[in-house]
Write a protein that holds these residues in place. Structure first.
Motif, PDB file in Angstrom:
ATOM      1  N   THR A 171       0.677  -1.817   0.025  1.00 18.61           N
ATOM      2  CA  THR A 171      -0.348  -0.246   0.238  1.00 18.61           C
ATOM      3  C   THR A 171       0.945   1.106  -0.203  1.00 18.61           C
ATOM      4  O   THR A 171       0.224   2.368  -0.267  1.00 18.61           O
ATOM      5  N   ARG A 272      -7.366   2.942   1.165  1.00 27.02           N
ATOM      6  CA  ARG A 272      -8.218   3.359   0.759  1.00 27.02           C
ATOM      7  C   ARG A 272      -9.486   4.506   0.970  1.00 27.02           C
ATOM      8  O   ARG A 272      -9.765   5.124   0.372  1.00 27.02           O
ATOM      9  N   ALA A 273      -9.140   4.473   2.647  1.00 28.08           N
ATOM     10  CA  ALA A 273     -10.126   5.330   2.918  1.00 28.08           C
ATOM     11  C   ALA A 273      -9.131   6.770   3.339  1.00 28.08           C
ATOM     12  O   ALA A 273     -10.037   7.216   2.895  1.00 28.08           O
ATOM     13  N   GLN A 275      -7.364   7.413   0.522  1.00 24.69           N
ATOM     14  CA  GLN A 275      -7.882   7.724  -1.552  1.00 24.69           C
ATOM     15  C   GLN A 275      -9.431   8.140  -1.736  1.00 24.69           C
ATOM     16  O   GLN A 275      -9.763   9.726  -1.682  1.00 24.69           O
ATOM     17  N   THR A 276     -10.250   8.059  -1.080  1.00 25.43           N
ATOM     18  CA  THR A 276     -11.293   8.148  -0.579  1.00 25.43           C
ATOM     19  C   THR A 276     -12.047   9.081   0.063  1.00 25.43           C
ATOM     20  O   THR A 276     -13.246   9.955  -0.139  1.00 25.43           O
ATOM     21  N   ASN A 277     -11.245   9.064   0.666  1.00 27.56           N
ATOM     22  CA  ASN A 277     -11.697  10.348   2.594  1.00 27.56           C
ATOM     23  C   ASN A 277     -13.112   9.271   2.519  1.00 27.56           C
ATOM     24  O   ASN A 277     -13.730  11.010   3.388  1.00 27.56           O
ATOM     25  N   GLU A 278     -13.329   8.464   3.046  1.00 21.70           N
ATOM     26  CA  GLU A 278     -14.553   7.804   3.467  1.00 21.70           C
ATOM     27  C   GLU A 278     -14.269   7.434   5.038  1.00 21.70           C
ATOM     28  O   GLU A 278     -13.382   6.041   4.903  1.00 21.70           O
ATOM     29  N   TRP A 279     -14.784   7.209   6.055  1.00 19.40           N
ATOM     30  CA  TRP A 279     -14.476   6.034   7.225  1.00 19.40           C
ATOM     31  C   TRP A 279     -15.477   5.409   7.453  1.00 19.40           C
ATOM     32  O   TRP A 279     -15.933   6.815   8.866  1.00 19.40           O
TER      33      TRP A 279
END
Length: 315
Positions: A171, A272-273, A275-279
């Motif tokens: 990663t 991945r979080a 990259q997406t800024n989703e938690w």
């Protein structure tokens, strides 16, 4: 900002901590302040064992709520258990300048104005206040530890609180590992102040707190930083309350292998979080709106209870 490329490691391959320096190569660093380690000391986003365990056992949202990357994170709140554990580690592992971080209270309670002013002054100076009871507890744990031959033989000595860093090959995330002690080239060790010292409590704590993941990350850090393989990871348990029993266990190799896989899964989620800024928080396998079931044990208990009630009513 300077780089650790500008410095030379010692004969063990370890760098001395330099204030303000950025970690940008796989390395082991001595005397790095805990506040720096738990921040973001690397050239890119970094993550520690406890944070990977939070992602794996809870969720990304639970990690993000306390993450140093989150400007709106929940402030850290000390508890009696965390204070006792931190002070005990500081003393038992031989870390210097105990008085720079802790002060023993001269008041039994903080009701008077004088006592409140004293407490505020210590907190303003960044000191953690220990009670006389906590000090007595720490002394009891220390005495019990020193009765154990492996402790006297140096299982908690060697390279103490060594901070290791490396970029994950898959990663690119910077990974941090900081075991209590690396007593020799083949082993690592960590001290745990626990409430339950018996077999069931130890096994339950191993799973609930993910100590096998902690061991696995230390194995990986040693492999990436020192290019050698570890053999054992010891857990030195000491009971917080009297009689302060001690036991020393080795994490099973199968659990270490599982921990490596679990850490990597958490790293992928973290990458991945970023990259997406989703938690996201935890969700069931079926997603929102899916059925939820009681545990098998609960359903079987209910069946037995119904049968018992029917028998009682038939009499």
């Amino acid at each position: 900002m300077s780089s650790y490329l500008d410095f030379q490691p010692d004969e063990f391959g370890i760098y001395e901590y330099v204030p303000g320096v950025i970690v940008d190569i796989p390395c082991a660093i001595r005397n790095m302040p805990m506040s720096v380690y738990h921040g973001q000391p690397c050239v890119g986003p970094s993550i520690s064992s406890s944070q990977l365990r939070t992602i794996f056992s809870q969720s990304l949202k639970h990690y993000w709520d306390k993450s140093p990357l989150n400007p709106d994170r929940e402030p850290f709140q000390d508890t009696e258990a965390t204070i006792l554990g931190r002070a005990a580690h500081h003393l038992f592992l031989g870390e210097a300048d105990f008085s720079k971080y802790f002060v023993v209270s001269k008041y039994a309670e903080f009701r008077s104005n004088e006592a409140k002013e004293w407490r505020a002054e210590q907190q303003l100076n960044g000191l953690t206040i220990l009670t006389a009871k906590q000090v007595e507890c720490i002394k009891g744990m220390a005495n019990s530890l020193m009765l154990e031959e492996p402790v006297r033989g140096g299982i908690l000595n060697g390279h103490v609180e060594l901070s290791m860093f490396y970029p994950d090959p898959e990663t690119g995330i910077w990974v941090k590992s900081r075991p209590d002690a690396v007593p020799n080239d083949a082993d690592g060790a960590d001290m745990k102040c626990v409430a339950d010292i018996f077999d069931e409590g130890i096994s339950r704590g191993l799973g609930d707190r993910g100590y096998h993941q902690q061991a696995a990350l230390t194995f990986e850090a040693v492999r990436h930083v020192f290019h050698r393989s570890m053999e054992n990871f010891f857990l030195v348990y000491v009971e917080q309350k009297r009689p302060h029993c001690v036991r020393i266990n080795t994490i099973h190799p199968d659990d270490v292998a599982d921990g490596i896989v679990e850490n990597q899964a958490a790293l992928r989620l973290f990458a991945r979080a970023l990259q997406t800024n989703e938690w996201p928080g935890p969700k069931g396998e079926g997603g929102d709106g899916s059925f939820v079931r009681r545990t098998t044990w609960t359903r079987e208990w209910a069946k037995r209870r119904l049968k018992q009630i029917e028998q009682d009513l038939s009499q």
